[in-house]
Write a protein that holds these residues in place. Structure first.
Motif, PDB file in Angstrom:
ATOM      1  N   ASN A  80      -1.027   0.260 -48.792  1.00 26.27           N
ATOM      2  CA  ASN A  80       0.262  -0.001 -49.440  1.00 26.27           C
ATOM      3  C   ASN A  80       1.360  -0.269 -48.414  1.00 26.27           C
ATOM      4  O   ASN A  80       2.522   0.068 -48.623  1.00 26.27           O
ATOM      5  CB  ASN A  80       0.668   1.176 -50.339  1.00 26.27           C
ATOM      6  CG  ASN A  80      -0.241   1.319 -51.542  1.00 26.27           C
ATOM      7  OD1 ASN A  80      -0.767   0.328 -52.049  1.00 26.27           O
ATOM      8  ND2 ASN A  80      -0.423   2.537 -52.004  1.00 26.27           N
ATOM      9  N   LEU A  81       0.976  -0.863 -47.290  1.00 22.35           N
ATOM     10  CA  LEU A  81       1.916  -1.227 -46.233  1.00 22.35           C
ATOM     11  C   LEU A  81       1.670  -2.678 -45.840  1.00 22.35           C
ATOM     12  O   LEU A  81       0.517  -3.122 -45.763  1.00 22.35           O
ATOM     13  CB  LEU A  81       1.746  -0.331 -45.000  1.00 22.35           C
ATOM     14  CG  LEU A  81       2.052   1.164 -45.163  1.00 22.35           C
ATOM     15  CD1 LEU A  81       1.654   1.913 -43.896  1.00 22.35           C
ATOM     16  CD2 LEU A  81       3.521   1.393 -45.468  1.00 22.35           C
ATOM     17  N   VAL A 126      13.941  11.741 -40.098  1.00 24.62           N
ATOM     18  CA  VAL A 126      13.349  12.226 -41.343  1.00 24.62           C
ATOM     19  C   VAL A 126      14.366  12.190 -42.474  1.00 24.62           C
ATOM     20  O   VAL A 126      14.080  11.734 -43.591  1.00 24.62           O
ATOM     21  CB  VAL A 126      12.789  13.649 -41.143  1.00 24.62           C
ATOM     22  CG1 VAL A 126      12.422  14.272 -42.484  1.00 24.62           C
ATOM     23  CG2 VAL A 126      11.569  13.622 -40.238  1.00 24.62           C
ATOM     24  N   PHE A 127      15.591  12.630 -42.207  1.00 22.87           N
ATOM     25  CA  PHE A 127      16.591  12.698 -43.268  1.00 22.87           C
ATOM     26  C   PHE A 127      17.298  11.372 -43.496  1.00 22.87           C
ATOM     27  O   PHE A 127      17.723  11.081 -44.616  1.00 22.87           O
ATOM     28  CB  PHE A 127      17.607  13.798 -42.945  1.00 22.87           C
ATOM     29  CG  PHE A 127      17.158  15.161 -43.364  1.00 22.87           C
ATOM     30  CD1 PHE A 127      17.636  15.741 -44.525  1.00 22.87           C
ATOM     31  CD2 PHE A 127      16.237  15.862 -42.608  1.00 22.87           C
ATOM     32  CE1 PHE A 127      17.218  16.998 -44.927  1.00 22.87           C
ATOM     33  CE2 PHE A 127      15.805  17.120 -42.989  1.00 22.87           C
ATOM     34  CZ  PHE A 127      16.299  17.694 -44.152  1.00 22.87           C
ATOM     35  N   LEU A 128      17.451  10.558 -42.450  1.00 18.65           N
ATOM     36  CA  LEU A 128      18.110   9.269 -42.618  1.00 18.65           C
ATOM     37  C   LEU A 128      17.356   8.378 -43.591  1.00 18.65           C
ATOM     38  O   LEU A 128      17.961   7.693 -44.425  1.00 18.65           O
ATOM     39  CB  LEU A 128      18.246   8.578 -41.260  1.00 18.65           C
ATOM     40  CG  LEU A 128      18.871   7.176 -41.268  1.00 18.65           C
ATOM     41  CD1 LEU A 128      20.297   7.221 -41.792  1.00 18.65           C
ATOM     42  CD2 LEU A 128      18.829   6.565 -39.879  1.00 18.65           C
ATOM     43  N   PHE A 129      16.017   8.399 -43.501  1.00 14.45           N
ATOM     44  CA  PHE A 129      15.208   7.537 -44.354  1.00 14.45           C
ATOM     45  C   PHE A 129      14.676   8.266 -45.583  1.00 14.45           C
ATOM     46  O   PHE A 129      13.878   7.697 -46.325  1.00 14.45           O
ATOM     47  CB  PHE A 129      14.042   6.958 -43.548  1.00 14.45           C
ATOM     48  CG  PHE A 129      14.472   6.029 -42.461  1.00 14.45           C
ATOM     49  CD1 PHE A 129      14.832   4.730 -42.757  1.00 14.45           C
ATOM     50  CD2 PHE A 129      14.553   6.450 -41.147  1.00 14.45           C
ATOM     51  CE1 PHE A 129      15.249   3.862 -41.755  1.00 14.45           C
ATOM     52  CE2 PHE A 129      14.964   5.595 -40.133  1.00 14.45           C
ATOM     53  CZ  PHE A 129      15.312   4.299 -40.444  1.00 14.45           C
ATOM     54  N   ALA A 130      15.101   9.492 -45.809  1.00 14.24           N
ATOM     55  CA  ALA A 130      14.679  10.232 -47.001  1.00 14.24           C
ATOM     56  C   ALA A 130      15.713  10.172 -48.101  1.00 14.24           C
ATOM     57  O   ALA A 130      15.367  10.277 -49.288  1.00 14.24           O
ATOM     58  CB  ALA A 130      14.397  11.699 -46.645  1.00 14.24           C
ATOM     59  N   THR A 131      16.992  10.030 -47.738  1.00 19.68           N
ATOM     60  CA  THR A 131      18.052  10.059 -48.751  1.00 19.68           C
ATOM     61  C   THR A 131      18.007   8.803 -49.607  1.00 19.68           C
ATOM     62  O   THR A 131      17.807   7.693 -49.111  1.00 19.68           O
ATOM     63  CB  THR A 131      19.425  10.167 -48.070  1.00 19.68           C
ATOM     64  OG1 THR A 131      19.558   9.122 -47.102  1.00 19.68           O
ATOM     65  CG2 THR A 131      19.560  11.516 -47.373  1.00 19.68           C
ATOM     66  N   LYS A 132      18.199   8.979 -50.895  1.00 21.64           N
ATOM     67  CA  LYS A 132      18.165   7.852 -51.833  1.00 21.64           C
ATOM     68  C   LYS A 132      19.437   7.021 -51.778  1.00 21.64           C
ATOM     69  O   LYS A 132      19.461   5.897 -52.262  1.00 21.64           O
ATOM     70  CB  LYS A 132      17.916   8.369 -53.256  1.00 21.64           C
ATOM     71  CG  LYS A 132      16.529   8.949 -53.484  1.00 21.64           C
ATOM     72  CD  LYS A 132      16.348   9.375 -54.934  1.00 21.64           C
ATOM     73  CE  LYS A 132      14.882   9.758 -55.205  1.00 21.64           C
ATOM     74  NZ  LYS A 132      14.440  10.894 -54.424  1.00 21.64           N
ATOM     75  N   ASN A 133      20.503   7.588 -51.249  1.00 17.31           N
ATOM     76  CA  ASN A 133      21.773   6.872 -51.157  1.00 17.31           C
ATOM     77  C   ASN A 133      22.287   7.010 -49.729  1.00 17.31           C
ATOM     78  O   ASN A 133      22.634   8.107 -49.299  1.00 17.31           O
ATOM     79  CB  ASN A 133      22.806   7.463 -52.126  1.00 17.31           C
ATOM     80  CG  ASN A 133      22.302   7.489 -53.557  1.00 17.31           C
ATOM     81  OD1 ASN A 133      22.311   6.482 -54.244  1.00 17.31           O
ATOM     82  ND2 ASN A 133      21.848   8.655 -54.012  1.00 17.31           N
ATOM     83  N   ASN A 165      11.494   4.277 -47.314  1.00 15.81           N
ATOM     84  CA  ASN A 165      10.952   5.632 -47.376  1.00 15.81           C
ATOM     85  C   ASN A 165       9.671   5.793 -46.562  1.00 15.81           C
ATOM     86  O   ASN A 165       9.322   6.916 -46.185  1.00 15.81           O
ATOM     87  CB  ASN A 165      10.688   6.018 -48.832  1.00 15.81           C
ATOM     88  CG  ASN A 165      10.317   7.466 -49.002  1.00 15.81           C
ATOM     89  OD1 ASN A 165       9.169   7.793 -49.301  1.00 15.81           O
ATOM     90  ND2 ASN A 165      11.277   8.351 -48.794  1.00 15.81           N
ATOM     91  N   PHE A 166       8.966   4.699 -46.264  1.00 11.44           N
ATOM     92  CA  PHE A 166       7.737   4.816 -45.471  1.00 11.44           C
ATOM     93  C   PHE A 166       8.037   5.372 -44.077  1.00 11.44           C
ATOM     94  O   PHE A 166       7.197   6.057 -43.477  1.00 11.44           O
ATOM     95  CB  PHE A 166       7.018   3.461 -45.382  1.00 11.44           C
ATOM     96  CG  PHE A 166       7.673   2.467 -44.468  1.00 11.44           C
ATOM     97  CD1 PHE A 166       7.210   2.288 -43.178  1.00 11.44           C
ATOM     98  CD2 PHE A 166       8.760   1.711 -44.890  1.00 11.44           C
ATOM     99  CE1 PHE A 166       7.805   1.370 -42.322  1.00 11.44           C
ATOM    100  CE2 PHE A 166       9.363   0.799 -44.047  1.00 11.44           C
ATOM    101  CZ  PHE A 166       8.879   0.629 -42.767  1.00 11.44           C
ATOM    102  N   GLY A 218       7.970  12.397 -40.559  1.00  7.63           N
ATOM    103  CA  GLY A 218       7.521  13.757 -40.856  1.00  7.63           C
ATOM    104  C   GLY A 218       6.167  14.054 -40.246  1.00  7.63           C
ATOM    105  O   GLY A 218       5.939  15.155 -39.715  1.00  7.63           O
ATOM    106  N   ARG A 219       5.261  13.082 -40.296  1.00  6.66           N
ATOM    107  CA  ARG A 219       3.931  13.308 -39.718  1.00  6.66           C
ATOM    108  C   ARG A 219       3.978  13.343 -38.194  1.00  6.66           C
ATOM    109  O   ARG A 219       3.250  14.113 -37.571  1.00  6.66           O
ATOM    110  CB  ARG A 219       2.989  12.213 -40.209  1.00  6.66           C
ATOM    111  CG  ARG A 219       2.657  12.338 -41.692  1.00  6.66           C
ATOM    112  CD  ARG A 219       2.133  11.065 -42.294  1.00  6.66           C
ATOM    113  NE  ARG A 219       1.946  11.201 -43.743  1.00  6.66           N
ATOM    114  CZ  ARG A 219       1.788  10.179 -44.560  1.00  6.66           C
ATOM    115  NH1 ARG A 219       1.789   8.948 -44.086  1.00  6.66           N
ATOM    116  NH2 ARG A 219       1.634  10.380 -45.855  1.00  6.66           N
ATOM    117  N   VAL A 220       4.839  12.515 -37.603  1.00  8.68           N
ATOM    118  CA  VAL A 220       4.994  12.558 -36.145  1.00  8.68           C
ATOM    119  C   VAL A 220       5.609  13.883 -35.720  1.00  8.68           C
ATOM    120  O   VAL A 220       5.228  14.464 -34.687  1.00  8.68           O
ATOM    121  CB  VAL A 220       5.844  11.368 -35.668  1.00  8.68           C
ATOM    122  CG1 VAL A 220       6.220  11.514 -34.208  1.00  8.68           C
ATOM    123  CG2 VAL A 220       5.082  10.060 -35.867  1.00  8.68           C
TER     124      VAL A 220
END
Length: 390
Positions: free
Chosen positions: A113-114, A157-164, A181-182, A188-190
């Motif tokens: 899915n990438l 992690v947080f920059l690309f997690a927020t919906k807005n 979001n990917f 997170g895994r890194v």
């Protein structure tokens, strides 16, 4: 008595000072991903400027609008006056060739899915992080470098997690939360990989030298942090997110708060990296307050695979294909919100939207399945029985 420069210790005999050298590599990694992000924003500037000129850049930034009295759809074509045949200038032909060339990045790898562009970004991200962990670092004797690099993942992690976020605005239309979001999942895994390298090597050293693994505050909080981070990764696997989303979301938030507390007790160097995530999350909550809307909706379920939601009294603030987070008050699931694609254009461009916007919720998880079941049961109650006909 003699004077002169003091003797220098050869590099091979110098003791590696982890708390001086490792933060340097931590800052280098931060500079790398910030530079890459800045370059991406600069490359996206023409698209952003074009969207600003067309009035599309801020569409949906402050939420959907309704009741503004705008006119609905009206055809602009007539038989008397037909538009001229489109013609491509030399500049537009070059742009078309360039778009065809860069479309290669949209090739999607099966089962991942990438697309190719996302895989390239993830590979570069992982490679830069591993280089910063391994380069000139005696990890066996001093594995602190991996711990410092784990801290450096917090803002990503947080920059690309927020919906807005303002990042979606700077990158222009088509770069919403669902497109970015990917990178949150990869960061997170890194982070877990770096923490696992740091923790496992420290445990090895403690066993080798007979030092206690549990008991002292630093060791105990470090083990607790590693356990919390491992729990976050395991609970974020796709089957759990897909089939038990509500449990995943609640545990995700709880374990991250507990992880932040444990890691601040573990190291004094973690505290400065907590503030950027808090700022990103606070901005996300502020924008959500601006975008909240309470609307009446008509919900139908033509079959057990799809649920259609028509939100009434909405005539602007979105474009077709955009995502909005929907919260439906049914069966005690008030706290859940899920992103859904808008299937229709605003009323000024499409006759399908009057008097609102149309959403499609395909049954693909516990929430969409529960919504579809609830709607079908309510529809069955509205179907008159034979006795009511009599």
């Amino acid at each position: 008595m003699s004077s002169g420069a003091p003797p220098t210790i050869p590099l091979s005999l110098q003791i590696y000072n982890s708390y001086v050298e490792d933060p340097i590599w931590q800052r280098r990694f931060t500079a790398i991903w910030c530079s890459f992000l800045g370059a991406t924003i600069i490359i996206s500037l023409p698209s952003l400027v074009h969207a600003l000129r067309q009035g599309r850049a801020l569409t949906g930034f402050f939420g959907i609008s309704g009741g503004s009295g705008r006119r609905g759809y009206s055809a602009v074509m007539s038989e008397e006056k037909k538009p001229p045949a489109p013609s491509l200038s030399r500049g537009r032909k070059r742009a078309a060739y360039w778009d065809s060339l860069v479309s290669v990045r949209q090739w999607t790898v099966p089962y991942l899915n990438l697309n190719a562009g996302q895989i390239f970004v993830l590979a570069a991200y992982l490679a830069s992080c591993l280089v910063c962990i391994i380069k000139d670092a005696p990890l066996i004797s001093s594995p602190n470098r991996a711990g410092f690099l784990a801290f450096a993942q917090f803002p990503i992690v947080f920059l690309f997690a927020t919906k807005n976020s303002f990042l979606s605005l700077l990158l222009g239309p088509g770069h919403g939360y669902e497109k970015l979001n990917f990178l949150h999942r990869m960061a997170g895994r890194v982070m877990f990989l770096a923490a696992l390298i740091h923790g496992s090597l420290w445990i090895r050293n403690h066993i080798q030298y007979g030092l206690p693994i549990l008991g002292p505050q630093k060791e105990t909080s470090g083990v607790a942090s590693l356990v919390m981070l491992g729990s976050i990764v395991l609970l974020s696997l796709r089957p759990i997110r897909r089939w038990f989303y509500q449990a995943f979301f609640a545990l995700h938030v709880f374990t991250f708060v507990a992880f932040f507390v444990c890691v601040c007790y573990h190291s004094i160097y973690a505290s400065p990296w907590i503030f950027p995530p808090l700022a990103f999350y606070g901005a996300d909550m502020f924008l959500r307050l601006l975008r909240y809307r309470f609307k009446d909706a008509t919900v139908t379920a033509p079959d057990k695979f799809m649920t259609l939601v028509r939100i009434n009294d909405c005539d602007g603030g979105w474009v077709a294909g955009q995502h909005i987070c929907l919260r439906v008050f049914f069966s005690g699931r008030v706290l859940e919100s899920h992103p859904l694609s808008i299937l229709s254009a605003p009323p000024a461009y499409s006759c399908l939207s009057n008097p609102g916007l149309l959403l499609g919720a395909r049954v693909n998880g516990d929430w969409t399945r529960a919504l579809n079941t609830f709607v079908r049961k309510e529809q069955e109650k509205l179907v008159p029985t034979d006795e009511e006909y009599k």
